[in-house]
Scaffold this motif. Sequence first.
Motif, PDB file in Angstrom:
ATOM      1  N   LEU A   1       2.974  -1.455  -5.269  1.00 54.64           N
ATOM      2  CA  LEU A   1       4.366  -1.523  -4.793  1.00 54.64           C
ATOM      3  C   LEU A   1       5.150  -2.552  -5.600  1.00 54.64           C
TER       4      LEU A   1
ATOM      5  N   ILE B   1       8.089  -1.974  -8.603  1.00 53.18           N
ATOM      6  CA  ILE B   1       9.452  -2.523  -8.480  1.00 53.18           C
ATOM      7  C   ILE B   1       9.762  -3.423  -9.680  1.00 53.18           C
TER       8      ILE B   1
ATOM      9  N   CYS C   1       8.306  -6.178   4.676  1.00 55.18           N
ATOM     10  CA  CYS C   1       8.072  -6.490   3.249  1.00 55.18           C
ATOM     11  C   CYS C   1       9.257  -6.207   2.320  1.00 55.18           C
ATOM     12  N   TYR C   2      10.372  -5.622   2.802  1.00 50.81           N
ATOM     13  CA  TYR C   2      11.453  -5.276   1.867  1.00 50.81           C
ATOM     14  C   TYR C   2      12.218  -6.496   1.342  1.00 50.81           C
TER      15      TYR C   2
ATOM     16  N   GLY D   1      -2.317  -1.445  -1.716  1.00 54.20           N
ATOM     17  CA  GLY D   1      -1.044  -0.785  -2.010  1.00 54.20           C
ATOM     18  C   GLY D   1       0.029  -1.787  -2.381  1.00 54.20           C
TER      19      GLY D   1
ATOM     20  N   ILE E   1       8.538   3.285  -3.603  1.00 58.13           N
ATOM     21  CA  ILE E   1       8.679   2.445  -2.400  1.00 58.13           C
ATOM     22  C   ILE E   1       8.427   3.282  -1.139  1.00 58.13           C
TER      23      ILE E   1
ATOM     24  N   LEU F   1       2.656  -2.862   5.304  1.00 57.60           N
ATOM     25  CA  LEU F   1       3.669  -2.503   4.313  1.00 57.60           C
ATOM     26  C   LEU F   1       4.856  -1.716   4.884  1.00 57.60           C
ATOM     27  N   HIS F   2       5.083  -1.765   6.188  1.00 53.51           N
ATOM     28  CA  HIS F   2       6.335  -1.186   6.692  1.00 53.51           C
ATOM     29  C   HIS F   2       7.507  -2.051   6.200  1.00 53.51           C
ATOM     30  N   GLY F   3       8.620  -1.366   5.922  1.00 49.64           N
ATOM     31  CA  GLY F   3       9.739  -2.018   5.271  1.00 49.64           C
ATOM     32  C   GLY F   3      10.254  -3.260   5.975  1.00 49.64           C
TER      33      GLY F   3
ATOM     34  N   ILE G   1      -0.072   2.396  10.112  1.00 45.94           N
ATOM     35  CA  ILE G   1      -0.300   2.063   8.713  1.00 45.94           C
ATOM     36  C   ILE G   1      -1.287   0.896   8.768  1.00 45.94           C
TER      37      ILE G   1
ATOM     38  N   HIS H   1       4.560   3.878  -0.845  1.00 48.84           N
ATOM     39  CA  HIS H   1       3.703   2.743  -0.481  1.00 48.84           C
ATOM     40  C   HIS H   1       4.032   2.175   0.900  1.00 48.84           C
ATOM     41  N   THR H   2       5.272   2.308   1.334  1.00 50.05           N
ATOM     42  CA  THR H   2       5.654   1.722   2.626  1.00 50.05           C
ATOM     43  C   THR H   2       5.784   2.797   3.712  1.00 50.05           C
ATOM     44  N   GLN H   3       5.319   4.000   3.363  1.00 56.24           N
ATOM     45  CA  GLN H   3       5.352   5.132   4.314  1.00 56.24           C
ATOM     46  C   GLN H   3       6.714   5.258   4.985  1.00 56.24           C
ATOM     47  N   LEU H   4       7.734   5.323   4.140  1.00 59.99           N
ATOM     48  CA  LEU H   4       9.105   5.486   4.630  1.00 59.99           C
ATOM     49  C   LEU H   4       9.464   6.974   4.589  1.00 59.99           C
TER      50      LEU H   4
END
Lengths: 337, 337
Positions: free
Chosen positions: A100, A104, A68-69, A96, B104, A63-65, A144, B107-110
């Motif tokens: 997420l 959104i 998945c963004y 998660g 966001i 789920l790093h951006g 992650i 969940h995306t650990q930003l």
Amino acid sequence: MKITFLGTSAGIPTKQRNVTAIAVQPHQQADWWLVDCGEGTQHQLLHTSLSLSRLTTIFITHLHGDHCYGLPGLLATRALQGGSQNIPLTLIGPAGIKALIEGICHHTQLYLNYPLTIIEVNSIPTTLTIDQHQIDVVPMEHNITSYGYLISPPDIPGHLDAAKAKALGIPPGPIYQQLKQGKQVILEDGREIDGSDLLSPTTPAPKVLIAGDNANPQQLLPWLKSVSLLIHESTLTEPELLRLATTIHHSTAAAVAKVANQAKLANLILTHFSARYRDSSNQGKLTINDIRQEASKHFHGQLFLAEDWQQYTLTTEGKLLLTQLIQKPNNTPAINC
Amino acid sequence: MKITFLGTSAGIPTKQRNVTAIAVQPHQQADWWLVDCGEGTQHQLLHTSLSLSRLTTIFITHLHGDHCYGLPGLLATRALQGGSQNIPLTLIGPAGIKALIEGICHHTQLYLNYPLTIIEVNSIPTTLTIDQHQIDVVPMEHNITSYGYLISPPDIPGHLDAAKAKALGIPPGPIYQQLKQGKQVILEDGREIDGSDLLSPTTPAPKVLIAGDNANPQQLLPWLKSVSLLIHESTLTEPELLRLATTIHHSTAAAVAKVANQAKLANLILTHFSARYRDSSNQGKLTINDIRQEASKHFHGQLFLAEDWQQYTLTTEGKLLLTQLIQKPNNTPAINC
């Protein structure tokens, strides 16, 4: 199986490379899958012939951006464009991902006109069956929860022994189609013929492992035994990792190449390159070629470094062929001022 | 003030036009703002000279995806790229934007390496002061809470009456800089001079209203009285709206043009065009020119139809000038097969 790279940059997009997304077209199927969906994936798809209405499954490695963004926009466009109404879509990813996407959808009032099934992988081992393909979820080592997806297509049917069929006096005609499928048929003279008796044995289809971000390729060794193609991140080279002197939670080209060689892998595609590596030669600066050189020192199979819009075909014999869908030099618009 | 269009398509991106984002560079400031941030806004910025580290404020008109799905990626890249560390960023938008972004990030650990302040507009009237500019939040009519942002730059200082200063026997030198700023100075002969006595009156700077998605431009009339430039969506033309025979919650070119004309507006830029309108002429198909023709029938001021990477300069006299940053024909990569 066709594999199209829609993004090959790590973390941030560059003018030449978008963030991660890989389109997978299973052999002899019009539907296709997506592995990861970085921001701008739907924009990249505009330059391919892949239609969102034929996209049936999305796998998210983590789920790093940058992986998945692009999901919310792609889901929205699939609903807004004609042709996808009521055509189901399955989204598979780490725990998660449901919260997420639902969050959104709630805040941006995104209502889909097709059923979206979200499957969270909560434990390993997990094995799924998608379009007759076995998908094993492979654990990665990252900061992650990160997975790889090992794709095992159905076995390849045996070939019909035409000489044997002819020797049995089976007359030419559509009956051969049924025999090829291993079906039992009754001839005009009353004889019962079992098609499977005329077929050579089925053979296992080449397997592909698409890895997520992973700092420890060594732990993939048990999974690589029967794999024809590994697609793995190679964010940095060793000298750059040494220079940074920090934990990056990613792999170097050398680390992946060594493991691939140890596994006697036939085909390795590296991707997910740090934006510090440029495509064109740049006096004294790091280039993608540095990654290629480092990997080729340690891996002696067929090595590719992925580029955006490259399409690879893995034949049923496990041979990997490359087509470039879009010419790179035209990709950057001319800037006037 | 410079205004750069980074996306001008409604709902979904096309090969020629991204979804909505507008960069605003206030007069005589190196920092800049963003109004809306559709998916791929960070990609569009790669082709401009605008740096994320100088981006200080983001205004979101409403939370539909085509206006905000680029936010997470842009926030992440601002953190990953060098140069932005500890440089604050303010995000302004409708209620819900805080929960959306925080969800966001969670969940995306930003994790951002700069302070992000999120301001939710919860009621109208709301007036903010950003970089000495007054920002009035203007309500729109849409199927989700939608706002426009009326930007009122600080008054333009008066000019120094050099003849009057000379007549007073003020010797040439750096003292004139202080007088120009309206400061009190003491001359060598002991006389006290008040700079403001030598300045012509300040004049109000041209105001700009950047509207969000809006089905009712008529309700903007009271706000348009003192505005030099209106930027407004024009999703469809009237014949197409009639053909669809449904409520679209958007404006037609005619509706916006009529209101702009009624308000005796000097400059109108239309944007946010449905993807059904093509840029090039297309036998019998709808084109952007249909929108232009419909608007120009009703509006007699200066009319522009926005394109991606167009940069407009609104002079302090309220004159609107246009530069095209990137040539369109080179924007679409050549497809090989």
